[in-house]
Design a protein around this motif. Structure first.
Motif, PDB file in Angstrom:
ATOM      1  N   VAL A   1     -14.310   6.060  -7.116  1.00 51.42           N
ATOM      2  CA  VAL A   1     -13.263   7.060  -6.963  1.00 51.42           C
ATOM      3  C   VAL A   1     -13.479   8.237  -7.913  1.00 51.42           C
ATOM      4  N   LEU A   2     -13.661   7.965  -9.188  1.00 52.87           N
ATOM      5  CA  LEU A   2     -13.774   9.039 -10.168  1.00 52.87           C
ATOM      6  C   LEU A   2     -14.947   9.970  -9.864  1.00 52.87           C
ATOM      7  N   GLN A   3     -15.990   9.473  -9.234  1.00 55.26           N
ATOM      8  CA  GLN A   3     -17.135  10.320  -8.881  1.00 55.26           C
ATOM      9  C   GLN A   3     -16.724  11.481  -7.974  1.00 55.26           C
ATOM     10  N   HIS A   4     -15.637  11.314  -7.226  1.00 55.07           N
ATOM     11  CA  HIS A   4     -15.196  12.338  -6.280  1.00 55.07           C
ATOM     12  C   HIS A   4     -14.082  13.239  -6.822  1.00 55.07           C
ATOM     13  N   VAL A   5     -13.519  12.903  -7.970  1.00 52.03           N
ATOM     14  CA  VAL A   5     -12.327  13.596  -8.462  1.00 52.03           C
ATOM     15  C   VAL A   5     -12.729  14.670  -9.473  1.00 52.03           C
ATOM     16  N   PRO A   6     -12.445  15.936  -9.201  1.00 55.62           N
ATOM     17  CA  PRO A   6     -12.792  16.978 -10.180  1.00 55.62           C
ATOM     18  C   PRO A   6     -12.142  16.738 -11.539  1.00 55.62           C
ATOM     19  N   GLU A   7     -10.873  16.352 -11.543  1.00 56.24           N
ATOM     20  CA  GLU A   7     -10.141  16.083 -12.786  1.00 56.24           C
ATOM     21  C   GLU A   7     -10.233  14.586 -13.094  1.00 56.24           C
ATOM     22  N   ARG A   8     -11.479  14.090 -13.188  1.00 58.22           N
ATOM     23  CA  ARG A   8     -11.687  12.646 -13.286  1.00 58.22           C
ATOM     24  C   ARG A   8     -11.106  12.043 -14.562  1.00 58.22           C
ATOM     25  N   TRP A   9     -11.130  12.778 -15.659  1.00 57.36           N
ATOM     26  CA  TRP A   9     -10.617  12.185 -16.910  1.00 57.36           C
ATOM     27  C   TRP A   9      -9.095  12.263 -16.966  1.00 57.36           C
ATOM     28  N   GLN A  10      -8.518  13.216 -16.258  1.00 58.05           N
ATOM     29  CA  GLN A  10      -7.062  13.201 -16.064  1.00 58.05           C
ATOM     30  C   GLN A  10      -6.668  11.956 -15.274  1.00 58.05           C
TER      31      GLN A  10
ATOM     32  N   PHE B   1       0.848  -1.195   0.000  1.00 58.39           N
ATOM     33  CA  PHE B   1       0.000   0.000   0.000  1.00 58.39           C
ATOM     34  C   PHE B   1       0.880   1.240   0.000  1.00 58.39           C
ATOM     35  N   LEU B   2       0.525   2.197  -0.876  1.00 56.00           N
ATOM     36  CA  LEU B   2       1.312   3.416  -1.038  1.00 56.00           C
ATOM     37  C   LEU B   2       0.407   4.642  -0.985  1.00 56.00           C
ATOM     38  N   PRO B   3       0.889   5.742  -0.398  1.00 53.95           N
ATOM     39  CA  PRO B   3       0.137   7.000  -0.479  1.00 53.95           C
ATOM     40  C   PRO B   3       0.330   7.619  -1.859  1.00 53.95           C
ATOM     41  N   ALA B   4      -0.763   7.858  -2.567  1.00 50.12           N
ATOM     42  CA  ALA B   4      -0.659   8.421  -3.914  1.00 50.12           C
ATOM     43  C   ALA B   4      -2.006   8.994  -4.336  1.00 50.12           C
ATOM     44  N   ASP B   5      -1.933   9.949  -5.251  1.00 45.71           N
ATOM     45  CA  ASP B   5      -3.085  10.622  -5.843  1.00 45.71           C
ATOM     46  C   ASP B   5      -3.378   9.952  -7.181  1.00 45.71           C
ATOM     47  N   VAL B   6      -4.625   9.570  -7.419  1.00 50.42           N
ATOM     48  CA  VAL B   6      -4.946   8.879  -8.674  1.00 50.42           C
ATOM     49  C   VAL B   6      -4.693   9.754  -9.893  1.00 50.42           C
TER      50      VAL B   6
END
Length: 263
Positions: free
Chosen positions: A110-119, A87-92
């Motif tokens: 996860v993508l539902q919460h990410v503003p830059e979801r397509w990035q 397990f690693l700390p990281a930003d998708v």
């Protein structure tokens, strides 16, 4: 990136959600195999990561990433017997992981919460090898599949989803958008599988009641001002919980599990 559902109970809620969902069916349906190198992007407390480790076996390798150190600590405790899991700390959106490192990349809710979801989707494609799978599991219209559904409560729920998008960039309709974006970003053999997230015919059990109580409580500070104030927000939240408890009402939600292959 903020997470609107954060609460003191969120790690427990996520783990129960992971262990009671359809992840096993989705993983096998989309081609997870023994020996695969797998990324669980946004792994939370590690319930699904544990399942992935079991399915790929000791000849596979599993990496779970998350931005929450609390979730990662729980995930490490839960999975300490699996030597082929880390397990690693990281930003998708910017994982820092090597190019083409995984045979199978999985991300759920996860993508539902990410503003830059397509990035973020592009980043998951980058770390997947040519011929490997990228699999995104998201709900679509969460909380809106109810009957009977009083019109004023339905309209309030629609306003709630609009408020979530405005203040937290949370998109409850992201599931239907993944197919098009995978195609746009060049994935091939893109397929969509429809699975039930839940089907509640009659009164909801204690898990679903508590799940929604926790959600409403977590969302309250940000969305109540946009929905007529605290008193009205709590009144309509109680109405929704009453609907969940109604023995004569049907409540359901679907998952759209979208898979694509990196060329």
């Amino acid at each position: 990136m903020s997470y609107i559902l954060e609460s003191n109970d969120e790690t427990r809620r996520l783990l129960v959600q992971e262990r009671t969902g359809n992840a096993r069916e989705a993983l096998l349906l989309t081609g997870l195999r023994e020996g695969d190198r797998v990324l669980d992007a946004g792994c939370g407390p590690g319930g699904i990561t544990e399942l992935i480790a079991q399915l790929v076996g000791p000849s596979g390798q599993v990496t779970g990433i998350d931005m929450s150190e609390e979730r990662l600590e729980q995930a490490r405790r839960l999975n300490q017997r699996h030597a082929h899991l880390r397990f690693l700390p990281a930003d998708v959106r910017r994982t820092g992981l090597p190019d083409q490192a995984f045979d199978y990349t999985w991300s759920q809710f996860v993508l539902q919460h990410v503003p830059e979801r397509w990035q973020a989707l592009g980043e998951l494609i980058r770390v997947t090898r040519p011929g490997g799978k990228v699999v995104i599991s998201e709900f679509d219209g969460f909380g809106l599949g109810n009957w009977p559904f009083p019109e004023d409560l339905r309209e309030w729920c629609l306003r709630l989803t609009d408020a979530l998008l405005r203040v937290a960039h949370m998109d409850v309709y992201v599931g239907r958008k993944v197919f098009h974006e995978m195609r746009r970003q060049g994935l091939t053999q893109v397929r969509v599988h429809v699975l039930p997230q839940f089907v509640i015919a009659g009164a909801a059990d204690s898990f679903h009641q508590m799940d929604w109580e926790t959600r409403f409580s977590s969302m309250e500070p940000l969305v109540a001002p946009l929905l007529g104030g605290l008193e009205d927000y709590r009144r309509m939240s109680r109405r929704y919980l009453e609907l969940l408890a109604d023995p004569d009402a049907l409540k359901y939600s679907i998952l759209l599990v979208t898979e694509g292959t990196r060329p």
